[in-house]
Design an enzyme around this catalytic site. Structure first.
Site, PDB file in Angstrom:
ATOM      1  N   VAL A 195      -3.930   2.800  -0.052  1.00 38.86           N
ATOM      2  CA  VAL A 195      -4.459   1.886  -1.164  1.00 38.86           C
ATOM      3  C   VAL A 195      -3.179   1.111  -1.822  1.00 38.86           C
ATOM      4  O   VAL A 195      -1.971   1.492  -1.811  1.00 38.86           O
ATOM      5  CB  VAL A 195      -5.337   2.497  -2.221  1.00 38.86           C
ATOM      6  CG1 VAL A 195      -6.458   3.261  -1.573  1.00 38.86           C
ATOM      7  CG2 VAL A 195      -4.446   3.621  -2.991  1.00 38.86           C
TER       8      VAL A 195
ATOM      9  N   THR B  75       0.964  -1.258   0.061  1.00 42.39           N
ATOM     10  CA  THR B  75       0.008  -0.123   0.219  1.00 42.39           C
ATOM     11  C   THR B  75       0.909   1.236   0.145  1.00 42.39           C
ATOM     12  O   THR B  75       2.066   1.211   0.516  1.00 42.39           O
ATOM     13  CB  THR B  75      -0.960   0.314   1.291  1.00 42.39           C
ATOM     14  OG1 THR B  75      -0.344   0.198   2.448  1.00 42.39           O
ATOM     15  CG2 THR B  75      -1.882  -1.185   1.085  1.00 42.39           C
ATOM     16  N   ASP B  76       0.098   2.397  -0.507  1.00 43.21           N
ATOM     17  CA  ASP B  76       0.869   3.527  -0.454  1.00 43.21           C
ATOM     18  C   ASP B  76       0.699   4.445   0.696  1.00 43.21           C
ATOM     19  O   ASP B  76      -0.141   4.008   1.528  1.00 43.21           O
ATOM     20  CB  ASP B  76       0.861   4.250  -1.792  1.00 43.21           C
ATOM     21  CG  ASP B  76      -0.488   4.684  -2.196  1.00 43.21           C
ATOM     22  OD1 ASP B  76      -1.442   4.783  -1.344  1.00 43.21           O
ATOM     23  OD2 ASP B  76      -0.844   5.016  -3.420  1.00 43.21           O
ATOM     24  N   LYS B  77       0.935   5.818   0.650  1.00 44.35           N
ATOM     25  CA  LYS B  77       0.610   6.633   1.724  1.00 44.35           C
ATOM     26  C   LYS B  77      -0.795   7.150   1.866  1.00 44.35           C
ATOM     27  O   LYS B  77      -1.274   7.343   2.839  1.00 44.35           O
ATOM     28  CB  LYS B  77       1.402   7.882   1.398  1.00 44.35           C
ATOM     29  CG  LYS B  77       1.197   9.026   2.416  1.00 44.35           C
ATOM     30  CD  LYS B  77       2.093  10.248   2.333  1.00 44.35           C
ATOM     31  CE  LYS B  77       1.860  11.434   3.457  1.00 44.35           C
ATOM     32  NZ  LYS B  77       2.895  12.582   2.884  1.00 44.35           N
TER      33      LYS B  77
END
Length: 146
Positions: free
Chosen positions: A25, A20-22
């Protein structure tokens, strides 16, 4: 010996935190990795593990990859990657991927592979792969490809 009777397969993948990213998601690049996991599982189910295919003088090179994103996936989601053999000939394979979360398609992608020699020149697909592909039941009911 009767060969496999499937042109498609569903592979479960649980989203890991590091994917996942910041924003919380799944980072877009991971969907391509999910497609690769499904492609390896499909080849295994066909009886042609990738290590066997590339164990000789032939490599399978990705010549095309695409992905359209429809909805996000988040940490710990259980995804189903539905891989469908779209086309094949003596030199190439093409796949369609439907990545689902709770039976809803959240991403749709595709990839194409071509056989090349270790020196990088086009060659036919390995004989074992061609044999297995010719045994597939491509008359099986087709799935709705949202």
């Amino acid at each position: 010996m009767k060969g496999p009777c499937f042109p498609d397969l569903e592979v479960p993948i649980r989203v890991r935190y590091h994917e996942t990213d910041k924003m919380g998601v799944v980072h877009h690049s991971n969907y391509i990795r999910y497609m690769e996991v499904a492609r390896m599982a499909w080849l295994d189910a066909l009886g042609c593990p990738f290590t066997r295919i590339e164990g000789g003088d032939t490599q399978l090179m990705i010549t095309e990859v695409s992905c359209t994103y429809r909805a996000p996936a988040t940490f710990d989601d259980l995804l189903q990657v539905h891989i469908i053999l779209e086309r094949w000939n003596k030199f190439r394979l093409s796949f369609l991927f439907l990545i689902k979360k709770e039976d809803r398609v959240i991403a749709k992608g595709g990839s194409a592979l071509a056989a090349v020699s270790n020196a990088g020149y086009p060659v036919p697909l390995p004989e074992i792969l061609l044999e297995r592909l010719s045994e597939l039941d491509v008359t099986a009911p087709q799935h709705h490809h949202d």
